[in-house]
Design a protein around this motif. Structure first.
Motif, short mmCIF file in Angstrom:
data_model
loop_
_atom_site.label_atom_id
_atom_site.label_comp_id
_atom_site.label_asym_id
_atom_site.label_seq_id
_atom_site.Cartn_x
_atom_site.Cartn_y
_atom_site.Cartn_z
N PHE A 1 -8.47 8.31 8.23
CA PHE A 1 -9.52 7.31 8.23
C PHE A 1 -9.06 6.10 8.88
O PHE A 1 -9.85 5.30 9.38
N ASP B 1 -0.05 7.80 7.70
CA ASP B 1 -0.99 7.93 8.78
C ASP B 1 -1.26 6.56 9.58
O ASP B 1 -1.83 6.74 10.77
N GLY C 1 -3.39 3.48 -1.65
CA GLY C 1 -1.97 3.24 -1.57
C GLY C 1 -1.90 1.79 -1.49
O GLY C 1 -1.44 1.15 -2.30
N ASN C 2 -2.37 1.11 -0.39
CA ASN C 2 -2.33 -0.38 -0.12
C ASN C 2 -3.86 -0.83 -0.68
O ASN C 2 -3.68 -2.08 -0.62
N PHE C 3 -4.49 -0.32 -0.95
CA PHE C 3 -5.81 -0.60 -1.68
C PHE C 3 -6.65 -1.41 -0.49
O PHE C 3 -7.61 -2.06 -0.83
N GLY C 4 -6.57 -0.98 0.63
CA GLY C 4 -7.19 -1.80 1.83
C GLY C 4 -8.73 -1.29 1.73
O GLY C 4 -9.63 -1.89 1.77
N HIS D 1 -4.22 13.97 -0.49
CA HIS D 1 -5.08 12.58 -0.80
C HIS D 1 -6.67 12.85 -1.48
O HIS D 1 -7.10 12.15 -2.48
N ALA E 1 -7.73 12.04 5.14
CA ALA E 1 -7.03 12.88 6.07
C ALA E 1 -7.51 14.36 6.25
O ALA E 1 -7.63 14.90 5.24
C1 LIG Z 1 -3.68 5.03 4.12
C2 LIG Z 1 -4.02 6.30 3.55
C3 LIG Z 1 -4.61 6.24 2.24
C4 LIG Z 1 -4.47 4.83 1.43
O1 LIG Z 1 -5.34 4.11 1.92
P1 LIG Z 1 -5.32 2.41 1.48
O2 LIG Z 1 -6.28 1.73 2.17
O3 LIG Z 1 -3.93 1.84 1.89
O4 LIG Z 1 -5.41 2.29 -0.03
C5 LIG Z 1 -5.19 7.32 1.51
N1 LIG Z 1 -5.08 8.40 2.12
C6 LIG Z 1 -4.68 8.62 3.34
C7 LIG Z 1 -4.67 10.01 3.98
C8 LIG Z 1 -4.13 7.37 4.16
O5 LIG Z 1 -3.77 7.72 5.53
#
Ligand SMILES: *Cc1c(COP(=O)(O)O)cnc(C)c1O
Length: 428
Positions: free
Chosen positions: A106, A138, A247-250, A354, A379
């Motif tokens: 994404f 990613d 993950g980073n919650f963006g 994920h 992903a």
């Molecule tokens: C980066 C990523 C996430 C997490 O997205 P954030 O915006 O960092 O929370 C989740 N799944 C995949 C496959 C990613 O590449």
């Protein structure tokens, strides 16, 4: 549009400066000064607008007059060159597939959008900009692809050695041109810390910026997905609950921005792996960052999510208001594998780890019959080939955009400490 630093010590700045700087001088991340809801009429008729038009409506106030309308529309068109379908997985759950882009993650949208903004802002400058980015998987590939060939921009990608998948590694180490990969002996947080240290280092005089989701031009375009999903689901007449593997919650923070713009969303679930800093915070109100742990959903192996501070800001730092629209649950690798198997058995749908964590989040939330749950499939399963093929009785066909990089030769520079990064930046 002006942006302020969430550490409140640096002066306000423009969209342009926020993009070029990445992080404010006081080390705070930037946040837009105003968020003006879109017209009700637009939201109510969203199905009559193209994705490009929706994206333009959503982002224009955050760019202001700093990029001319026609140029911004071009940037959007170049960014959104693929589909964002919601695929039905069970009766009241759909998968918002965000992986149809060039690197099948994404992050392609944010990376491509940001690369074009930065290129636009830096045109006419003699000095090149160096984009520094830490990746847990990613981001690196998406940034490498999004910035490849961008004029006046060099990209340096730091990734944790042995902790990204083979395909991810190929995507970020094989493109060449203006893209350099540093293979760091450490975990993702070490990479992120090295990037942060470089920003503060006065001996590094070249212009540095970040392409992590702290950069507003990477973060904000992620709002688009939530509008695109709503456009497809509006006819169901149900309340929508989004579960975002985080993950980073963006990404989830961008979803909440979309809600602030007036998008009808009932609830957000931030689904995490065992890196559970945010789920713990929601339980006890104490935010305790931790060192990240390696999991099978490695793009979310983040112990100190950099965007969570933006989410708190969106709710005026009030935990109770936050909890009324936002939940966060953590899941183990075992639970993730069990869910991948179950989803496959019940529907034939192949979820990557994920996406499966996202699905688990919807189950934990416990949808009622008036609600429709959407998990973001962040992903393509091929990005996590080993885990998917070990867990499910399937062979994942390699899509053409992946095949293209697999046969290329990895080129990476080893780095074991900040000094190595610094030496590289000083001699480059
Ligand atoms: C980066 C990523 C996430 C997490 O997205 P954030 O915006 O960092 O929370 C989740 N799944 C995949 C496959 C990613 O590449």
């Amino acid at each position: 549009m002006n942006y302020y630093s969430l550490h409140h010590k640096s002066p306000k700045t423009t969209f342009k400066n926020a993009v070029v700087e990445g992080l404010a001088k006081d080390r705070g991340i930037y946040f837009p000064e105003n968020i003006t809801p879109l017209s009700k009429d637009f939201i109510e008729n969203i199905e009559n607008y193209s994705n490009n038009e929706i994206a333009y409506e959503a982002i224009k106030q955050f760019v202001g007059n700093e990029i001319p309308t026609e140029k911004l529309k071009d940037i959007i068109a170049n960014t959104l060159s693929f589909d964002f379908p919601v695929v039905s997985v069970s009766e009241n759950i759909g998968s918002l597939e965000l992986f149809h882009g060039p690197t099948m993650a994404f992050k392609d949208v944010g990376a491509k959008f940001m690369a074009q903004c930065l290129e636009y802002f830096n045109q006419g400058n003699k000095e090149e900009v160096t984009v520094l980015v830490a990746t847990s998987g990613d981001t690196g590939g998406a940034v490498a692809n999004g910035f490849l060939g961008a004029k006046g921009i060099n990209v340096v990608i730091l990734y944790p050695s042995g902790k990204v998948s083979d395909i991810q590694e190929k995507q970020l180490t094989t493109l060449g041109q203006n893209i350099t990969a540093l293979e760091v002996d450490g975990v993702f947080d070490d990479c992120q810390d090295m990037v942060k240290t470089a920003f503060l280092d006065e001996e590094i005089t070249k212009t540095l910026t970040s392409a992590n989701s702290i950069n507003v031009a990477r973060w904000l375009p992620q709002m688009f997905y939530f509008f695109f999903a709503y456009k497809q689901l509006k006819k169901l007449n149900k309340e929508i609950v989004f579960s975002v593997p985080s993950g980073n919650f963006g990404n989830i923070c961008a979803g909440i921005m979309a809600q602030k713009l007036g998008l009808p969303v009932k609830h957000f679930v931030a689904s995490t792996n065992v890196n559970d800093t945010v789920p713990n915070f929601l339980k006890d109100g104490i935010y305790t960052p931790k060192k990240s742990k390696a999991t099978i959903s490695n793009a979310m192996d983040v112990g100190n999510p950099s965007n969570f501070i933006r989410i708190r800001e969106l709710f005026n730092n009030d935990l109770e208001t936050l909890k009324s629209t936002f939940s966060s649950f953590s899941f183990s690798d075992d639970a993730t594998r069990v869910k991948m198997k179950e989803i496959y058995k019940n529907s034939g749908y192949v979820a990557d780890p994920h996406g499966a964590v996202g699905y688990l989040g919807l189950e934990e939330y416990n949808l009622n019959e008036n609600e429709y749950g959407v998990f973001l499939e962040t992903a393509h399963p091929v990005k996590f080939l080993d885990v998917v093929e070990e867990t499910l009785p399937v062979t994942v066909a390699i899509p053409p955009q992946i095949q293209k990089v697999i046969d290329n030769k990895k080129v990476a520079i080893k780095a074991s400490s900040y000094e190595d990064l610094k030496a590289f930046l000083l001699k480059e």
